[in-house]
Design a protein around this motif. Structure first.
Motif, PDB file in Angstrom:
ATOM      1  N   ARG A   1       3.088  -8.469   0.810  1.00 35.30           N
ATOM      2  CA  ARG A   1       4.333  -8.196   1.533  1.00 35.30           C
ATOM      3  C   ARG A   1       5.101  -7.138   0.764  1.00 35.30           C
ATOM      4  N   VAL A   2       5.563  -6.100   1.442  1.00 42.38           N
ATOM      5  CA  VAL A   2       6.430  -5.126   0.792  1.00 42.38           C
ATOM      6  C   VAL A   2       7.865  -5.636   0.893  1.00 42.38           C
ATOM      7  N   MET A   3       8.567  -5.620  -0.218  1.00 43.53           N
ATOM      8  CA  MET A   3       9.957  -6.071  -0.272  1.00 43.53           C
ATOM      9  C   MET A   3      10.840  -4.840  -0.481  1.00 43.53           C
TER      10      MET A   3
ATOM     11  N   ALA B   1       5.037   3.461   4.699  1.00 48.93           N
ATOM     12  CA  ALA B   1       4.140   3.816   3.598  1.00 48.93           C
ATOM     13  C   ALA B   1       3.377   2.594   3.090  1.00 48.93           C
ATOM     14  N   ALA B   2       4.065   1.460   2.968  1.00 50.03           N
ATOM     15  CA  ALA B   2       3.409   0.242   2.497  1.00 50.03           C
ATOM     16  C   ALA B   2       2.400  -0.272   3.516  1.00 50.03           C
ATOM     17  N   SER B   3       2.732  -0.137   4.793  1.00 45.21           N
ATOM     18  CA  SER B   3       1.809  -0.562   5.846  1.00 45.21           C
ATOM     19  C   SER B   3       0.518   0.242   5.796  1.00 45.21           C
TER      20      SER B   3
ATOM     21  N   ALA C   1      -0.150  -3.432   3.361  1.00 45.32           N
ATOM     22  CA  ALA C   1       0.827  -4.519   3.424  1.00 45.32           C
ATOM     23  C   ALA C   1       0.898  -5.031   4.865  1.00 45.32           C
ATOM     24  N   THR C   2       0.884  -6.349   5.043  1.00 46.22           N
ATOM     25  CA  THR C   2       0.889  -6.925   6.380  1.00 46.22           C
ATOM     26  C   THR C   2       2.196  -7.625   6.728  1.00 46.22           C
ATOM     27  N   ALA C   3       3.141  -7.635   5.803  1.00 45.72           N
ATOM     28  CA  ALA C   3       4.449  -8.242   6.048  1.00 45.72           C
ATOM     29  C   ALA C   3       5.500  -7.478   5.267  1.00 45.72           C
ATOM     30  N   ALA C   4       6.749  -7.665   5.659  1.00 42.88           N
ATOM     31  CA  ALA C   4       7.850  -6.957   4.998  1.00 42.88           C
ATOM     32  C   ALA C   4       9.102  -7.821   5.002  1.00 42.88           C
ATOM     33  N   SER C   5       9.953  -7.574   4.018  1.00 37.18           N
ATOM     34  CA  SER C   5      11.268  -8.214   3.943  1.00 37.18           C
ATOM     35  C   SER C   5      12.218  -7.244   3.270  1.00 37.18           C
TER      36      SER C   5
ATOM     37  N   LYS D   1       8.171  -3.426  13.542  1.00 34.68           N
ATOM     38  CA  LYS D   1       7.429  -3.371  14.803  1.00 34.68           C
ATOM     39  C   LYS D   1       6.628  -2.082  14.901  1.00 34.68           C
ATOM     40  N   ARG D   2       7.246  -0.966  14.548  1.00 29.23           N
ATOM     41  CA  ARG D   2       6.564   0.328  14.619  1.00 29.23           C
ATOM     42  C   ARG D   2       5.395   0.399  13.644  1.00 29.23           C
ATOM     43  N   ALA D   3       5.568  -0.202  12.462  1.00 26.02           N
ATOM     44  CA  ALA D   3       4.518  -0.148  11.434  1.00 26.02           C
ATOM     45  C   ALA D   3       3.446  -1.208  11.640  1.00 26.02           C
ATOM     46  N   GLY D   4       3.695  -2.143  12.543  1.00 29.12           N
ATOM     47  CA  GLY D   4       2.720  -3.190  12.799  1.00 29.12           C
ATOM     48  C   GLY D   4       2.647  -4.240  11.722  1.00 29.12           C
ATOM     49  N   VAL D   5       3.764  -4.491  11.040  1.00 29.67           N
ATOM     50  CA  VAL D   5       3.795  -5.540  10.016  1.00 29.67           C
ATOM     51  C   VAL D   5       4.666  -6.688  10.485  1.00 29.67           C
TER      52      VAL D   5
END
Length: 360
Positions: A231-233, A252-254, A258-262, A331-335
Motif C-alpha cells: 500500500r502506498v501511504m 507512480a506507486a500504482s 502498489a494495489t492500495a493507497a491511503s 479510482k483512476r490508478a486502479g488501486v
C-alpha cells in the motif's frame, strides 16, 4: 538564551532536519548556550548515538477508534531518518530527551525484542490480531542494518503464523523479502510505504536520511514482484507544499505494483508544530505563512486538532476536497483503499524443544 531561542549551527546539524534541541517538556531546566569568548573551535557534527533498552514487554495495546489495529511493536525508539514532520517526536520526551535533534541522534535499540515477543505470544491468554510495526518509528531505519531487531521479530512472527502490518520508508526491508514473501503467501503480511512527495530536493530537506522518492518507488516494485501486498501511504500531505502531488504519487506507486493507497494529513502534535514551523522559515521562508495558514484552515483554526476522526484527515471544505481528490486518484490508478484482510486463523504457538508433539 535557551536552545529554543538559538539554532544549532548548520555545520553541527548537517544531514539533520530539526534546527533546535530544546530540553524535553518534562525536564525542570532548559540548557543555556553561553559564548564566553574562550572557545573558538568549530562545533562538531552531531553523531548518531545508540543506547540499549531491555524491555519487559514489547506489545503495546491501543484503544484508538480511528485506527484499524489495536496493538503495536517498536524495535527502536527515536529515528535516524529525521523527518521534520514526524508525529512521534514528542514521545522522546518520556525518555528525558528532546523532540528536536535528540530524536534524530539519540536512538534506543531493543535487541531483546524477539525473545520478549516469543514469550508474549506464547502466553495462554494471548489472542491473535494483526500486529502493527512502524506506526511510531521506522523499523527499517539505518541502525537496523547493525542490530537486526526487525529481522528477528519477523522470524518469530513467521514461526507463530502471526499476521503483521509494516510501515516503512527504509529500503532495508528488501533484505527481508526471503521472510516476507512466504508470509505473504500465507496471508500474514501487508507493507505500507510512505511517500509524501516525488520531488527529490524537497524530500531531502524534509526527510534528510530517508531513501529518495524514486528509490522508494523501486522498493514498491521489488516488494510487489515478490507478491507482497503493498500500500502506498501518501503521508503526510502538507497543504500548500505537497498536496498538489497526491494524484502523481498514487499513479507512480500504482505503476510499480502498489494495489492500495491511503493518506494522512500533516499532524503537528506537541513540540512538532514549533519544529516544523522553524523548519519552514529556514528552508522555505516564502511559503511558510501560506503553508501554516492552509494547515490551520484544515484544523479548525489551530496548528493541530487531535480529535479522533479528524486528526488524520482534517475538517472543512479544503479537507473535504482533498478526500474527494484522493478517492478519484485511486479510482483512476486502479488501486483500492485497503488491502485484503490478514489471516488470523493460522496462528499457533510452535512446540518448544522437548514438548510432546500432537498426533493430529
Amino acid at each position: 538564551m535557551t536552545d529554543h531561542d538559538q539554532k544549532i549551527s548548520t555545520s553541527a546539524r548537517k544531514g539533520r532536519a530539526a534546527l533546535t534541541n530544546d530540553a524535553g517538556r518534562f525536564e525542570p531546566y532548559q540548557r543555556v548556550g553561553v559564548d564566553d569568548g574562550w572557545h573558538q573551535d568549530q562545533p562538531q557534527t552531531l553523531r548518531t548515538q545508540v543506547a540499549i533498552e531491555r524491555p519487559r514487554r514489547v506489545i503495546n495495546r491501543l484503544q484508538s477508534p480511528d485506527l484499524s489495529f489495536d496493538r503495536t511493536l517498536n524495535p527502536y525508539r527515536g529515528c535516524e531518518h529525521g523527518c521534520i514532520y514526524c508525529f512521534a517526536r514528542p514521545t522522546h520526551a518520556y525518555l528525558g530527551y528532546s523532540a528536536g535533534l535528540d530524536f534524530e541522534t539519540k536512538l534506543i535499540a531493543r535487541p531483546d525484542t524477539p525473545k520478549r515477543l516469543t514469550a508474549e505470544l506464547s502466553a495462554p491468554r494471548y489472542r491473535v490480531s494483526p500486529l502493527a510495526i512502524g506506526t511510531n518509528t521506522d523499523p527499517y531505519q539505518p541502525i537496523e542494518k547493525r542490530y537486526r531487531v526487525m529481522r528477528g521479530v519477523l522470524k518469530v512472527l513467521s514461526r507463530f503464523n502471526h499476521p503483521v502490518t509494516i510501515v516503512t520508508k527504509g529500503v532495508l526491508i528488501e533484505r527481508d523479502i526471503d521472510l516476507l514473501a512466504p508470509m505473504a503467501r500465507r496471508g500474514l503480511v501487508h507493507v505500507g510505504v510512505s511517500l509524501s512527495t516525488l520531488c527529490g530536493g524537497l524530500a531531502r530537506k524534509m526527510e534528510p536520511r530517508v531513501p529518495s522518492p524514486q528509490r522508494r518507488l523501486a522498493m514498491i516494485g521489488r516488494l510487489a514482484a515478490a507478491d507482497i501486498p503493498v500500500r502506498v501511504m501518501v503521508a503526510p500531505v502538507v497543504p500548500g507544499l505537497t498536496d498538489h502531488e497526491v494524484e502523481a504519487v498514487i499513479a507512480a506507486a500504482s505503476r510499480q505494483g502498489a494495489t492500495a493507497a491511503s493518506y494522512i494529513l500533516l499532524r503537528l502534535p506537541g513540540e512538532v508544530a514549533g519544529l516544523f514551523e522553524d523548519w519552514l522559515h529556514d528552508h522555505l521562508p516564502d511559503r511558510a505563512a501560506r503553508v501554516m495558514a492552509r494547515m490551520r484552515d484544515m484544523r479548525g483554526g489551530r496548528a493541530y486538532d487531535p480529535t479522533f476522526g479528524a486528526r488524520m484527515v482534517g475538517q472543512g471544505a479544503s479537507a473535504m476536497l482533498l478526500q474527494r481528490r484522493f478517492a478519484l486518484a485511486c479510482k483512476r490508478a486502479g488501486v483500492g483503499r485497503a488491502l485484503p484482510p490478514l489471516r488470523c486463523d493460522l496462528f499457533a504457538v510452535p512446540p518448544a524443544p522437548g514438548d510432546q508433539l500432537s498426533l493430529f
